[in-house]
Design a protein around this motif. Structure first.
Motif, PDB file in Angstrom:
ATOM      1  N   LYS A 199       4.523   2.008   1.928  1.00  0.00           N
ATOM      2  CA  LYS A 199       5.777   2.659   1.303  1.00  0.00           C
ATOM      3  C   LYS A 199       6.119   3.664   1.905  1.00  0.00           C
ATOM      4  O   LYS A 199       7.393   4.024   2.076  1.00  0.00           O
ATOM      5  CB  LYS A 199       5.610   2.567  -0.073  1.00  0.00           C
ATOM      6  CG  LYS A 199       5.449   1.228  -0.718  1.00  0.00           C
ATOM      7  CD  LYS A 199       6.391   1.478  -1.898  1.00  0.00           C
ATOM      8  CE  LYS A 199       6.041   0.007  -2.736  1.00  0.00           C
ATOM      9  NZ  LYS A 199       7.220  -0.862  -3.215  1.00  0.00           N
ATOM     10  N   THR A 252       0.906  -1.109  -0.152  1.00  0.00           N
ATOM     11  CA  THR A 252      -0.160   0.013   0.024  1.00  0.00           C
ATOM     12  C   THR A 252       0.750   1.195  -0.194  1.00  0.00           C
ATOM     13  O   THR A 252       2.041   1.197   0.302  1.00  0.00           O
ATOM     14  CB  THR A 252      -0.954   0.096   1.024  1.00  0.00           C
ATOM     15  OG1 THR A 252      -0.156  -0.013   2.244  1.00  0.00           O
ATOM     16  CG2 THR A 252      -1.812  -1.358   1.397  1.00  0.00           C
ATOM     17  N   ARG A 253       0.261   2.333  -0.207  1.00  0.00           N
ATOM     18  CA  ARG A 253       0.977   3.587  -0.341  1.00  0.00           C
ATOM     19  C   ARG A 253       1.493   4.053   1.028  1.00  0.00           C
ATOM     20  O   ARG A 253       2.641   4.354   1.322  1.00  0.00           O
ATOM     21  CB  ARG A 253       0.006   4.783  -0.839  1.00  0.00           C
ATOM     22  CG  ARG A 253       0.489   6.049  -1.292  1.00  0.00           C
ATOM     23  CD  ARG A 253      -0.370   6.903  -1.695  1.00  0.00           C
ATOM     24  NE  ARG A 253       0.205   8.089  -1.997  1.00  0.00           N
ATOM     25  CZ  ARG A 253       0.213   8.768  -3.195  1.00  0.00           C
ATOM     26  NH1 ARG A 253      -0.438   8.373  -4.212  1.00  0.00           N
ATOM     27  NH2 ARG A 253       0.884   9.917  -3.485  1.00  0.00           N
TER      28      ARG A 253
END
Length: 145
Positions: free
Chosen positions: A70, A66-67
Protein backbone atom coordinates in the motif's frame (compact mmCIF):
# COMPACT_ATOMS: atom_id res chain seq x y z
CA UNK A 1 1.22 -21.06 -34.44
CA UNK A 2 -0.26 -17.75 -33.30
CA UNK A 3 -3.29 -16.11 -34.88
CA UNK A 4 -1.13 -13.43 -36.52
CA UNK A 5 1.13 -16.06 -38.05
CA UNK A 6 -1.91 -18.00 -39.27
CA UNK A 7 -3.31 -14.86 -40.91
CA UNK A 8 0.01 -14.09 -42.59
CA UNK A 9 0.26 -17.67 -43.83
CA UNK A 10 -3.31 -17.54 -45.17
CA UNK A 11 -2.61 -14.23 -46.91
CA UNK A 12 0.48 -15.70 -48.60
CA UNK A 13 -1.54 -18.71 -49.74
CA UNK A 14 -4.24 -16.48 -51.18
CA UNK A 15 -1.72 -14.35 -53.05
CA UNK A 16 0.09 -17.37 -54.44
CA UNK A 17 -3.18 -19.05 -55.46
CA UNK A 18 -4.29 -15.88 -57.25
CA UNK A 19 -1.09 -16.00 -59.30
CA UNK A 20 -1.20 -19.68 -60.30
CA UNK A 21 -5.02 -20.14 -60.35
CA UNK A 22 -5.06 -22.98 -57.81
CA UNK A 23 -7.45 -23.31 -54.92
CA UNK A 24 -5.99 -22.35 -51.55
CA UNK A 25 -5.75 -25.04 -48.91
CA UNK A 26 -6.50 -23.22 -45.69
CA UNK A 27 -6.89 -24.88 -42.33
CA UNK A 28 -10.29 -24.53 -40.67
CA UNK A 29 -10.70 -21.84 -38.03
CA UNK A 30 -10.83 -23.36 -34.56
CA UNK A 31 -14.30 -23.32 -33.01
CA UNK A 32 -15.22 -22.03 -29.60
CA UNK A 33 -15.58 -24.62 -26.83
CA UNK A 34 -19.03 -26.14 -26.48
CA UNK A 35 -18.82 -26.73 -22.73
CA UNK A 36 -16.92 -25.66 -19.66
CA UNK A 37 -15.14 -29.00 -19.58
CA UNK A 38 -13.98 -28.52 -23.17
CA UNK A 39 -12.77 -25.02 -22.31
CA UNK A 40 -10.81 -26.33 -19.33
CA UNK A 41 -9.34 -29.08 -21.50
CA UNK A 42 -8.15 -26.44 -23.98
CA UNK A 43 -6.62 -24.41 -21.17
CA UNK A 44 -4.85 -27.47 -19.79
CA UNK A 45 -3.53 -28.31 -23.24
CA UNK A 46 -2.21 -24.77 -23.71
CA UNK A 47 -0.59 -24.55 -20.29
CA UNK A 48 2.92 -25.93 -20.22
CA UNK A 49 3.04 -25.96 -16.44
CA UNK A 50 0.48 -27.06 -13.90
CA UNK A 51 -1.63 -24.47 -12.09
CA UNK A 52 -0.13 -23.15 -8.84
CA UNK A 53 -1.37 -24.59 -5.60
CA UNK A 54 -4.07 -22.73 -3.73
CA UNK A 55 -1.73 -21.87 -0.85
CA UNK A 56 0.76 -20.27 -3.26
CA UNK A 57 -1.97 -18.28 -4.98
CA UNK A 58 -3.37 -17.06 -1.68
CA UNK A 59 0.08 -16.07 -0.43
CA UNK A 60 0.69 -14.13 -3.63
CA UNK A 61 -2.70 -12.40 -3.33
CA UNK A 62 -2.09 -11.51 0.32
CA UNK A 63 1.10 -9.69 -0.72
CA UNK A 64 -1.10 -7.11 -2.44
CA UNK A 65 -2.68 -6.21 0.91
CA UNK A 66 0.47 -5.68 2.95
CA UNK A 67 1.40 -2.33 4.44
CA UNK A 68 4.52 -2.13 2.26
CA UNK A 69 2.52 -2.71 -0.91
CA UNK A 70 0.00 0.00 0.00
CA UNK A 71 2.85 2.39 0.81
CA UNK A 72 4.45 1.62 -2.55
CA UNK A 73 1.15 2.24 -4.34
CA UNK A 74 0.75 5.55 -2.47
CA UNK A 75 4.29 6.65 -3.44
CA UNK A 76 3.61 5.80 -7.09
CA UNK A 77 0.27 7.63 -7.04
CA UNK A 78 1.81 10.73 -5.44
CA UNK A 79 4.74 10.58 -7.85
CA UNK A 80 2.37 10.42 -10.83
CA UNK A 81 0.64 13.69 -9.89
CA UNK A 82 1.49 16.81 -11.88
CA UNK A 83 3.19 19.71 -10.09
CA UNK A 84 -0.13 21.60 -9.95
CA UNK A 85 -1.91 18.59 -8.41
CA UNK A 86 0.88 18.08 -5.87
CA UNK A 87 0.79 21.79 -5.01
CA UNK A 88 -2.96 21.55 -4.40
CA UNK A 89 -2.47 18.54 -2.11
CA UNK A 90 0.31 20.37 -0.25
CA UNK A 91 -1.88 23.47 0.18
CA UNK A 92 -4.65 21.25 1.58
CA UNK A 93 -2.04 19.75 3.91
CA UNK A 94 -0.89 23.27 4.95
CA UNK A 95 2.60 22.65 3.59
CA UNK A 96 4.46 25.12 1.37
CA UNK A 97 3.27 24.51 -2.19
CA UNK A 98 6.75 25.28 -3.57
CA UNK A 99 7.85 21.85 -2.33
CA UNK A 100 5.73 20.20 -5.04
CA UNK A 101 8.84 18.97 -6.85
CA UNK A 102 9.83 16.75 -3.91
CA UNK A 103 9.06 13.05 -3.71
CA UNK A 104 6.98 11.70 -0.83
CA UNK A 105 10.07 10.18 0.80
CA UNK A 106 11.54 13.70 1.17
CA UNK A 107 8.82 14.69 3.66
CA UNK A 108 9.05 13.82 7.35
CA UNK A 109 6.46 11.65 9.09
CA UNK A 110 4.43 14.60 10.39
CA UNK A 111 4.27 16.11 6.87
CA UNK A 112 3.28 12.75 5.38
CA UNK A 113 0.41 12.52 7.87
CA UNK A 114 -0.64 16.05 6.89
CA UNK A 115 -0.51 15.06 3.19
CA UNK A 116 -2.81 12.10 3.84
CA UNK A 117 -5.18 14.39 5.76
CA UNK A 118 -5.05 16.89 2.88
CA UNK A 119 -5.97 14.19 0.37
CA UNK A 120 -8.87 13.13 2.61
CA UNK A 121 -10.03 16.75 2.78
CA UNK A 122 -9.92 17.08 -1.03
CA UNK A 123 -11.87 13.83 -1.33
CA UNK A 124 -14.48 15.16 1.10
CA UNK A 125 -14.86 18.33 -0.98
CA UNK A 126 -15.11 16.32 -4.19
CA UNK A 127 -17.78 14.06 -2.66
CA UNK A 128 -19.81 17.05 -1.50
CA UNK A 129 -19.95 18.46 -5.03
CA UNK A 130 -20.62 15.04 -6.53
CA UNK A 131 -23.59 14.60 -4.22
CA UNK A 132 -24.87 18.10 -5.01
CA UNK A 133 -24.49 18.26 -8.80
CA UNK A 134 -23.81 14.70 -9.94
CA UNK A 135 -20.84 13.49 -11.94
CA UNK A 136 -18.06 16.09 -11.82
CA UNK A 137 -17.00 15.23 -15.38
CA UNK A 138 -20.21 16.88 -16.55
CA UNK A 139 -19.67 19.99 -14.41
CA UNK A 140 -19.36 23.19 -16.43
CA UNK A 141 -18.75 26.82 -15.50
CA UNK A 142 -22.22 27.74 -16.79
CA UNK A 143 -23.76 26.13 -13.69
CA UNK A 144 -22.11 28.78 -11.51
CA UNK A 145 -23.65 32.25 -11.80
Amino acid sequence: MSNAAQLLNARKQLKSSANDNTAPSLRPVPTTPRSVAEFHAQLDAQAGSPAPRAEESLAQAKNYFTRDHKASEFRMAFGSLSHEERALVLIAARIDHNRCTQQIRDFNQQERTAIVDGIKLLNKISNRFSNAVGNLKNLSSTLVH
